[in-house]
Design a protein around this motif. Structure first.
Motif, mmCIF file in Angstrom:
data_model
loop_
_atom_site.group_PDB
_atom_site.id
_atom_site.type_symbol
_atom_site.label_atom_id
_atom_site.label_comp_id
_atom_site.label_asym_id
_atom_site.label_seq_id
_atom_site.Cartn_x
_atom_site.Cartn_y
_atom_site.Cartn_z
ATOM 1 N N ALA A 38 -7.565 -82.306 30.330
ATOM 2 C CA ALA A 38 -7.213 -83.286 29.301
ATOM 3 C C ALA A 38 -5.709 -83.548 29.282
ATOM 4 C CB ALA A 38 -7.688 -82.797 27.935
ATOM 5 N N VAL A 39 -4.919 -82.485 29.369
ATOM 6 C CA VAL A 39 -3.465 -82.637 29.273
ATOM 7 C C VAL A 39 -2.901 -83.366 30.485
ATOM 8 C CG1 VAL A 39 -1.297 -81.353 29.253
ATOM 9 C CG2 VAL A 39 -3.157 -80.665 27.753
ATOM 10 N N THR A 40 -3.457 -83.123 31.671
ATOM 11 C CA THR A 40 -2.930 -83.727 32.896
ATOM 12 C C THR A 40 -3.567 -85.071 33.225
ATOM 13 O OG1 THR A 40 -4.575 -82.511 34.216
ATOM 14 C CG2 THR A 40 -2.422 -81.478 33.888
ATOM 15 N N ASP A 41 -4.528 -85.533 32.411
ATOM 16 C CA ASP A 41 -5.251 -86.792 32.667
ATOM 17 C C ASP A 41 -6.089 -86.717 33.937
ATOM 18 O OD1 ASP A 41 -4.310 -88.073 30.400
ATOM 19 O OD2 ASP A 41 -2.512 -88.812 31.409
ATOM 20 N N LEU A 42 -6.401 -85.522 34.386
ATOM 21 C CA LEU A 42 -7.240 -85.372 35.572
ATOM 22 C C LEU A 42 -8.711 -85.354 35.189
ATOM 23 C CD1 LEU A 42 -5.585 -82.718 37.942
ATOM 24 C CD2 LEU A 42 -5.873 -85.162 38.340
ATOM 25 N N ASN A 43 -9.534 -85.839 36.087
ATOM 26 C CA ASN A 43 -10.988 -85.717 35.968
ATOM 27 C C ASN A 43 -11.459 -84.792 37.078
ATOM 28 O OD1 ASN A 43 -13.917 -86.604 36.666
ATOM 29 N ND2 ASN A 43 -13.540 -87.505 34.655
ATOM 30 N N PRO A 44 -12.480 -83.948 36.827
ATOM 31 C CA PRO A 44 -12.946 -83.063 37.898
ATOM 32 C C PRO A 44 -13.268 -83.797 39.192
ATOM 33 C CG PRO A 44 -13.952 -82.438 35.815
ATOM 34 C CD PRO A 44 -13.178 -83.685 35.543
#
Length: 514
Positions: free
Chosen positions: A338-344
């Motif tokens: 969530a913090v890094t705006d990454l999606n798995p």
């Protein structure tokens, strides 16, 4: 720039905190987390109570390392998506000059390293310089380590750079001694000033001539660049209020990653402790050492006699109740995403289900793509200015076919895999509905220029000619059409489901009622 005077210290006192943070970020990126977090692993809480633990598991500090290198993952993913697929640079009036700058600079590698620095340190620094010697003279764009960059800004506007100082220390054999020297480049609008200082430890002693160093014999003290702005170009991440430097993306996840690694190492240590089997049984299993008087368990036989009132020997099973630890780790990973705006899916994790199409993948990576777009926006204008500056240096240096290149648009790529089938269907639909030309569709599908697309169109016409023109029909009834068709008098239109309705629509004849 008052720190570039005798008896001043280098690096300046107010810059040491930034430089130390750069060292920390570099250690985190390399996976040497135990050098940053001194309390990453400690068994003192159980060693005080269990003697067996402290003796059997005694080891030097940092003996167990389980780095979860999220820092490198975040850096690599965003760099791959932003510049892993190099941007397309096109300028009809100066393509030869533009291609020369790109090739000499190895620009794709420069941009990738600069994007790494942007994410890791919060600042990416690029410099343009002219290389007048060698097999391929001309200007180049290169990536600079942010730790040697010391900006001078307008006190009324910290985003306005008055000058850029590049400064670094090195040692060199001069005469019979090894000298410690400080080399500086001061970049201002239209000029570069080069200096060399003699150092006593961390203190600047005095300025010396550049030619005392064998590396800078031919370097002039002052250079007129002919470029109306400095040749150092800065791309900064989001800044704090009234701050000169950008914020590293590592700051937001440092504590999360530390807690995740601590929890994993603790669980691993507990499992190690209880991996040694323990038994319980009757006292008859013990034998007494006649010399020491110590009782030990007799394991040299497989049979233990058990009296009626004694318990049989058995292994002790242990339930660590570690479910809460694993739940915490899952929550920590979700917070990092969530913090890094990454999606798995950005790191190849499709545990939630396979992605059906390219558009579905883009919807899944919406926040990640938006984050990449924010990075591209910050690089876009800086790269345009750097390329223009490089072309001006080539013109001033009288490089063959050189001219000033001013890019209006940089075609940045998204770095995502292309869904060729889906893209082809979209372009086919747009072309058939008259919303685009076939030449433009080829440009988007094949990533080529207008000239290359037109050449491809010509090849298509030569290799796959259009169907023969229809013969001009004679007005006739529906029955006549059927008979003429059987006799081969009318050619059927390819891929048309109903030839009668087709002829009616184009108005060549009218069909008699009935």
């Amino acid at each position: 720039m008052n720190w570039l005077t005798p008896r001043s210290h280098f690096p300046p006192e107010d810059e040491k905190g930034r430089l130390l943070s750069y060292d920390k970020y570099n250690l985190l990126y390399e996976g040497r987390h135990e050098a940053v977090w001194g309390d990453l692993w400690d068994l003192a809480d159980i060693e005080d109570n269990i003697d067996v633990v402290s003796t059997f598991f005694a080891r030097i500090y940092n003996g167990k390392k389980l780095p979860m290198n999220w820092f490198k993952v975040v850096t690599s993913v965003y760099s791959d998506m932003v510049v892993g697929e190099p941007p397309r640079l096109m300028n009809p009036d100066g393509q030869t000059e533009l291609d020369g700058i790109v090739e000499r600079s190895d620009l794709s590698v420069v941009l990738y390293n600069a994007c790494n620095n942007f994410i890791q340190f919060g600042n990416a620094i690029m410099k343009v310089r002219f290389v007048g010697t060698g097999s391929e003279p001309g200007s180049i764009i290169e990536n600079i380590d942010p730790s040697i960059w010391f900006p001078v800004v307008n006190p009324d506007n910290v985003n306005e750079y008055v000058a850029h100082v590049l400064a670094w220390k090195f040692k060199e054999q001069i005469g019979s001694s090894v000298a410690s020297l400080l080399r500086t480049e001061v970049h201002t609008a239209g000029a570069i000033d080069n200096h060399l200082y003699w150092m006593n430890g961390d203190e600047i002693s005095h300025e010396v001539e550049l030619n005392i160093s064998s590396k800078y014999i031919n370097v002039p003290k002052h250079i007129e660049t002919g470029v109306p702005y400095p040749l150092v170009f800065v791309v900064s991440n989001i800044k704090k209020r009234n701050d000169v430097y950008g914020i590293s993306d590592y700051d937001s996840i440092e504590n999360l990653v530390k807690e995740l690694e601590t929890r994993i190492i603790k669980v691993s240590s507990i499992l190690d402790i209880h991996s040694r089997p323990a038994m319980t049984g009757p006292s008859s299993m013990l034998t007494t050492d006649m010399e020491t008087g110590e009782e030990t368990m007799r394991m040299n036989g497989r049979f233990f006699a058990v009296n009626k009132d004694e318990d049989k020997p058995e292994y002790i099973t242990w339930d660590g109740k570690l479910d809460s630890s694993f739940q915490e780790m899952d929550r920590l990973v979700s917070m990092i995403y969530a913090v890094t705006d990454l999606n798995p899916a950005a790191i190849g994790d499709f545990s939630g289900g396979a992605v059906a199409s390219g558009s579905a993948l883009r919807r899944l990576l919406l926040r990640t793509i938006s984050h990449c777009n924010r990075i591209r926006v910050r690089f876009d204008q800086v790269l345009k200015r750097a390329i223009k500056a490089a072309s001006i240096l080539d013109v001033n240096g009288r490089i063959k076919d050189a001219n000033v290149v001013e890019l209006s648009i940089i075609s940045w790529q998204d770095g995502l895999p292309s869904d060729d089938l889906e893209n082809s269907m979209i372009e086919q639909t747009r072309a058939n509905s008259g919303l685009t030309s076939r030449s433009s569709a080829i440009m988007r599908l094949d990533g080529c220029t207008r000239e290359e697309a037109d050449e491809e169109m010509e090849r298509i016409k030569r290799e796959a000619p259009l169907p023969q023109q229809w013969a001009k029909p004679v007005p006739m009834s529906g029955q006549d059409i059927s008979n003429a068709s059987k006799q081969g008098g009318i050619e059927k239109a390819p891929l048309m489901p109903d030839i009668v309705s087709t002829l009616k629509d184009i108005g060549y004849f009218k069909i008699n009622s009935g």
